[in-house]
Design a protein around this motif. Structure first.
Motif, PDB file in Angstrom:
ATOM      1  N   TYR A 275       0.825  -1.209   0.000  1.00  0.00           N
ATOM      2  CA  TYR A 275       0.000   0.000   0.000  1.00  0.00           C
ATOM      3  C   TYR A 275       0.862   1.263   0.000  1.00  0.00           C
ATOM      4  N   THR A 276       1.899   1.295   0.833  1.00  0.00           N
ATOM      5  CA  THR A 276       2.756   2.473   0.905  1.00  0.00           C
ATOM      6  C   THR A 276       3.448   2.726  -0.426  1.00  0.00           C
ATOM      7  N   LEU A 277       3.830   1.656  -1.120  1.00  0.00           N
ATOM      8  CA  LEU A 277       4.542   1.780  -2.393  1.00  0.00           C
ATOM      9  C   LEU A 277       3.612   1.982  -3.587  1.00  0.00           C
TER      10      LEU A 277
ATOM     11  N   ALA B 176      -2.005   0.420  10.429  1.00  0.00           N
ATOM     12  CA  ALA B 176      -1.932   0.951   9.064  1.00  0.00           C
ATOM     13  C   ALA B 176      -2.909   0.229   8.145  1.00  0.00           C
ATOM     14  N   LEU B 177      -2.969  -1.089   8.249  1.00  0.00           N
ATOM     15  CA  LEU B 177      -3.911  -1.850   7.425  1.00  0.00           C
ATOM     16  C   LEU B 177      -5.354  -1.495   7.764  1.00  0.00           C
ATOM     17  N   ALA B 178      -5.645  -1.341   9.057  1.00  0.00           N
ATOM     18  CA  ALA B 178      -7.006  -1.014   9.471  1.00  0.00           C
ATOM     19  C   ALA B 178      -7.452   0.331   8.918  1.00  0.00           C
TER      20      ALA B 178
ATOM     21  N   MET C 143       9.633   1.211  14.034  1.00  0.00           N
ATOM     22  CA  MET C 143       9.649   2.226  12.989  1.00  0.00           C
ATOM     23  C   MET C 143       8.591   1.987  11.910  1.00  0.00           C
ATOM     24  N   THR C 144       7.986   0.795  11.899  1.00  0.00           N
ATOM     25  CA  THR C 144       6.892   0.589  10.936  1.00  0.00           C
ATOM     26  C   THR C 144       5.693   1.480  11.249  1.00  0.00           C
ATOM     27  N   ALA C 145       5.713   2.137  12.401  1.00  0.00           N
ATOM     28  CA  ALA C 145       4.644   3.096  12.728  1.00  0.00           C
ATOM     29  C   ALA C 145       4.550   4.202  11.680  1.00  0.00           C
ATOM     30  N   TRP C 146       5.647   4.466  10.969  1.00  0.00           N
ATOM     31  CA  TRP C 146       5.621   5.507   9.936  1.00  0.00           C
ATOM     32  C   TRP C 146       4.611   5.192   8.840  1.00  0.00           C
ATOM     33  N   HIS C 147       4.299   3.927   8.644  1.00  0.00           N
ATOM     34  CA  HIS C 147       3.335   3.591   7.588  1.00  0.00           C
ATOM     35  C   HIS C 147       1.932   4.110   7.891  1.00  0.00           C
TER      36      HIS C 147
ATOM     37  N   ALA D 251      -0.960   5.759   5.378  1.00  0.00           N
ATOM     38  CA  ALA D 251      -2.325   5.237   5.389  1.00  0.00           C
ATOM     39  C   ALA D 251      -3.335   6.364   5.577  1.00  0.00           C
ATOM     40  N   ILE D 252      -3.042   7.302   6.457  1.00  0.00           N
ATOM     41  CA  ILE D 252      -3.967   8.409   6.734  1.00  0.00           C
ATOM     42  C   ILE D 252      -4.022   9.386   5.560  1.00  0.00           C
TER      43      ILE D 252
END
Length: 351
Positions: free
Chosen positions: A114-116, A185-187, A239-243, A247-248
């Protein structure tokens, strides 16, 4: 080719090790984590081949991707409980497997997709929604130290525990720091939780470190579900919190054609004058940072509209052919925008 070879028997990787090494996935035939990463690898490789005009390799990767989509649904989907098993064994290609476990971070690769801007990895994305719903219930648990049975109880103020629904092993009921943020992030992407609800869940592991441990830099790779560190220190899993930011903001970019660059945003926070009056969301690209903003104008019923602003604080973008927020494009041709510059527009015009 190695990725395809290791997946030749079942269509998804066989007995592949993962960053979740302590969980022992290679003792099973298949793991959800490896299978979803295989989907991402094939999807990314196909896209790179497309950009390089390598049609033959693109088609080979696309075929492997579609084969893996069929395999993960056939072999790893739990048709009774409607989620993907953490691990699978006694597998028969094209027939099925026995499954075990509810794993909180099985779809990290989907977060990356999703991020990419690579989109959905599953043939039926609604199955991801069902999986998230099941994981929220099965893995949002904790141990009560006052309970001599040690049975997990509902609630996960310090984050999702990594594994349930198998005989408990070493770190199963602990919090691996990636999982909760990836789930959040997925949610958000799937609309399973509002951004506020997802961030509240994601906040738990951070609060455990900054307030309970009282050292915001001493992130453990793995914590007990009481919030205290268990394995490693000053680790980077969190650090995956950056995703959650991507998402937002719903940021999506395609710079593969240097003369036709596209940057779009589909924010999950709606600037409609009913829920919020506006927002300022961060923008991150390689060597570029900035803000995308929205304000809702209330002049009169006929003039109500959203006012958008794109502002760069670091770097430069050249040959940006399309910039849009909520499907509303910037209405003029754009050549270059650099740090300190901003572009402002509404549904009707520039302003």
């Amino acid at each position: 080719n190695w990725q395809m070879n290791v997946s030749s028997k079942f269509g998804v990787p066989l007995k592949l090790e993962t960053t979740y090494d302590i969980l022992g996935f290679p003792k099973y035939d298949l793991s959800l984590y490896s299978s979803v990463f295989h989907l991402l690898a094939m999807r990314a490789a196909a896209e790179l081949a497309r950009v390089k005009n390598d049609t033959e390799f693109m088609q080979e990767c696309q075929k492997a991707f579609e084969t893996a989509q069929i395999a993960i649904d056939k072999l790893q989907w739990n048709d009774t409980l409607h989620f993907y098993n953490a691990a699978s064994f006694n597998c028969k290609a094209g027939v099925g497997c026995d499954g075990i476990g509810s794993f909180a971070d099985g779809f990290y690769a989907q977060v990356l997709a999703y991020t990419l801007g690579l989109g959905d990895l599953l043939a039926d994305p609604k199955r991801l929604d069902q999986h998230l719903m099941y994981t929220r219930k099965a893995n949002c648990v904790h141990n009560d130290p006052k309970d001599p049975t040690g049975e997990p109880k509902p609630g996960c103020e310090n984050g999702l525990v990594i594994m349930t629904q198998r005989p408990v092993e070493e770190t199963d009921l602990q919090v691996w720091q990636m999982a909760t943020h990836d789930f959040a992030a997925l949610a958000i992407h799937r609309g399973f939780l509002t951004p506020e609800e997802a961030l509240e869940l994601s906040k738990g592991p951070h609060i455990a470190v900054s307030q309970r441990v009282n050292d915001q830099w001493a992130y453990a790779g793995i914590s007990s579900n009481d919030g205290y560190p268990a394995t490693t220190s000053h680790y980077g899993y969190h650090m995956t919190a950056w995703h959650t930011i991507f998402a937002i903001s719903g940021q999506s970019s395609d710079f593969s054609d240097p003369k036709q660059r596209v940057l779009e945003f589909d924010p999950k926070i709606k600037c409609d004058g009913k829920h919020v009056q506006g927002y300022d969301l961060p923008v991150f690209l390689p060597n570029v940072a900035g803000l995308i903003s929205c304000r809702h104008s209330h002049n009169n019923s006929e003039d109500d509209e959203n006012l958008y602003e794109f502002r760069l604080t670091v770097g430069k973008i050249t040959d940006l052919a399309r910039l849009a927020v909520d499907g509303i494009p910037y209405p003029s041709a754009i050549v270059t925008i650099a740090a300190g510059m901003s572009l402002k527009w509404s549904q009707r015009s520039l302003y």
